[in-house]
Design a protein around this motif. Structure first.
Motif, PDB file in Angstrom:
ATOM      1  N   GLY A   1     -62.631  -8.567  -3.735  1.00  0.00           N
ATOM      2  CA  GLY A   1     -63.546  -7.475  -4.066  1.00  0.00           C
ATOM      3  C   GLY A   1     -63.269  -6.846  -5.417  1.00  0.00           C
ATOM      4  O   GLY A   1     -64.112  -6.137  -5.959  1.00  0.00           O
ATOM      5  N   ASP A   2     -62.078  -7.091  -6.002  1.00  0.00           N
ATOM      6  CA  ASP A   2     -61.779  -6.579  -7.344  1.00  0.00           C
ATOM      7  C   ASP A   2     -62.543  -7.410  -8.372  1.00  0.00           C
ATOM      8  O   ASP A   2     -62.707  -8.616  -8.216  1.00  0.00           O
ATOM      9  N   LYS A   3     -62.997  -6.770  -9.441  1.00  0.00           N
ATOM     10  CA  LYS A   3     -63.748  -7.463 -10.493  1.00  0.00           C
ATOM     11  C   LYS A   3     -62.842  -7.726 -11.688  1.00  0.00           C
ATOM     12  O   LYS A   3     -62.254  -6.797 -12.239  1.00  0.00           O
ATOM     13  N   ILE A   4     -62.745  -9.000 -12.085  1.00  0.00           N
ATOM     14  CA  ILE A   4     -61.929  -9.374 -13.239  1.00  0.00           C
ATOM     15  C   ILE A   4     -62.672  -8.988 -14.516  1.00  0.00           C
ATOM     16  O   ILE A   4     -63.812  -9.383 -14.723  1.00  0.00           O
TER      17      ILE A   4
ATOM     18  N   SER B   1     -66.352   0.460  -7.384  1.00  0.00           N
ATOM     19  CA  SER B   1     -66.449   1.601  -8.295  1.00  0.00           C
ATOM     20  C   SER B   1     -65.084   2.199  -8.607  1.00  0.00           C
ATOM     21  O   SER B   1     -64.972   3.384  -8.876  1.00  0.00           O
ATOM     22  N   GLY B   2     -64.060   1.358  -8.570  1.00  0.00           N
ATOM     23  CA  GLY B   2     -62.711   1.842  -8.821  1.00  0.00           C
ATOM     24  C   GLY B   2     -62.398   1.947 -10.295  1.00  0.00           C
ATOM     25  O   GLY B   2     -63.239   1.709 -11.156  1.00  0.00           O
ATOM     26  N   GLN B   3     -61.173   2.314 -10.592  1.00  0.00           N
ATOM     27  CA  GLN B   3     -60.753   2.460 -11.968  1.00  0.00           C
ATOM     28  C   GLN B   3     -60.306   1.119 -12.530  1.00  0.00           C
ATOM     29  O   GLN B   3     -59.898   0.226 -11.799  1.00  0.00           O
ATOM     30  N   ALA B   4     -60.376   0.982 -13.840  1.00  0.00           N
ATOM     31  CA  ALA B   4     -59.906  -0.228 -14.501  1.00  0.00           C
ATOM     32  C   ALA B   4     -58.378  -0.211 -14.530  1.00  0.00           C
ATOM     33  O   ALA B   4     -57.767   0.815 -14.800  1.00  0.00           O
TER      34      ALA B   4
ATOM     35  N   MET C   1     -46.158 -14.776 -19.046  1.00  0.00           N
ATOM     36  CA  MET C   1     -46.856 -13.745 -18.293  1.00  0.00           C
ATOM     37  C   MET C   1     -48.356 -13.845 -18.558  1.00  0.00           C
ATOM     38  O   MET C   1     -48.772 -14.122 -19.675  1.00  0.00           O
ATOM     39  N   ALA C   2     -49.118 -13.597 -17.527  1.00  0.00           N
ATOM     40  CA  ALA C   2     -50.575 -13.511 -17.655  1.00  0.00           C
ATOM     41  C   ALA C   2     -50.947 -12.037 -17.555  1.00  0.00           C
ATOM     42  O   ALA C   2     -50.478 -11.325 -16.676  1.00  0.00           O
ATOM     43  N   GLN C   3     -51.784 -11.580 -18.464  1.00  0.00           N
ATOM     44  CA  GLN C   3     -52.234 -10.193 -18.462  1.00  0.00           C
ATOM     45  C   GLN C   3     -53.666 -10.173 -17.935  1.00  0.00           C
ATOM     46  O   GLN C   3     -54.541 -10.806 -18.501  1.00  0.00           O
ATOM     47  N   VAL C   4     -53.877  -9.448 -16.842  1.00  0.00           N
ATOM     48  CA  VAL C   4     -55.179  -9.406 -16.188  1.00  0.00           C
ATOM     49  C   VAL C   4     -55.673  -7.966 -16.132  1.00  0.00           C
ATOM     50  O   VAL C   4     -54.963  -7.083 -15.666  1.00  0.00           O
ATOM     51  N   ALA C   5     -56.893  -7.736 -16.626  1.00  0.00           N
ATOM     52  CA  ALA C   5     -57.534  -6.428 -16.500  1.00  0.00           C
ATOM     53  C   ALA C   5     -58.596  -6.573 -15.423  1.00  0.00           C
ATOM     54  O   ALA C   5     -59.340  -7.549 -15.399  1.00  0.00           O
ATOM     55  N   TYR C   6     -58.644  -5.607 -14.498  1.00  0.00           N
ATOM     56  CA  TYR C   6     -59.609  -5.701 -13.401  1.00  0.00           C
ATOM     57  C   TYR C   6     -60.024  -4.316 -12.957  1.00  0.00           C
ATOM     58  O   TYR C   6     -59.375  -3.327 -13.271  1.00  0.00           O
ATOM     59  N   MET C   7     -61.140  -4.263 -12.238  1.00  0.00           N
ATOM     60  CA  MET C   7     -61.623  -3.006 -11.674  1.00  0.00           C
ATOM     61  C   MET C   7     -61.383  -3.070 -10.173  1.00  0.00           C
ATOM     62  O   MET C   7     -61.786  -4.031  -9.510  1.00  0.00           O
ATOM     63  N   LYS C   8     -60.738  -2.054  -9.637  1.00  0.00           N
ATOM     64  CA  LYS C   8     -60.416  -2.019  -8.215  1.00  0.00           C
ATOM     65  C   LYS C   8     -61.680  -1.719  -7.408  1.00  0.00           C
ATOM     66  O   LYS C   8     -62.263  -0.666  -7.556  1.00  0.00           O
ATOM     67  N   GLY C   9     -62.106  -2.687  -6.595  1.00  0.00           N
ATOM     68  CA  GLY C   9     -63.289  -2.499  -5.767  1.00  0.00           C
ATOM     69  C   GLY C   9     -64.542  -2.364  -6.607  1.00  0.00           C
ATOM     70  O   GLY C   9     -64.563  -2.691  -7.782  1.00  0.00           O
TER      71      GLY C   9
END
Length: 66
Positions: A55-58, A11-14, A1-9
């Motif tokens: 558009g999501d930020k990794i 100004s979205g939430q992490a 499994m790969a675990q990815v944290a990102y921010m939606k758009g």
């Protein structure tokens, strides 16, 4: 499994997600110099998972900050 944290758009939430790690190649995403998803490859792990969007930020992958 790969675990990815990102921010939606912009100004979205992490958000953190787990997706199956492909047997070869990467996660099927292309990011710009600011680590914002600019493309999702057809048939790649990210497209199959369906949560990441252009558009999501990794923020990190497997706990490593790019």
């Amino acid at each position: 499994m790969a675990q990815v944290a990102y921010m939606k758009g912009e100004s979205g939430q992490a958000v953190e997600l787990k997706m199956p790690r492909p047997t070869s190649g990467g996660l099927g995403i292309k990011v710009d110099p600011e680590n914002v998803v600019s493309r999702i490859a057809d048939g790649g792990a990210a497209q199959q998972d369906g949560k990441l969007r252009v558009g999501d930020k990794i923020l990190s992958v497997n706990g490593v900050t790019p």
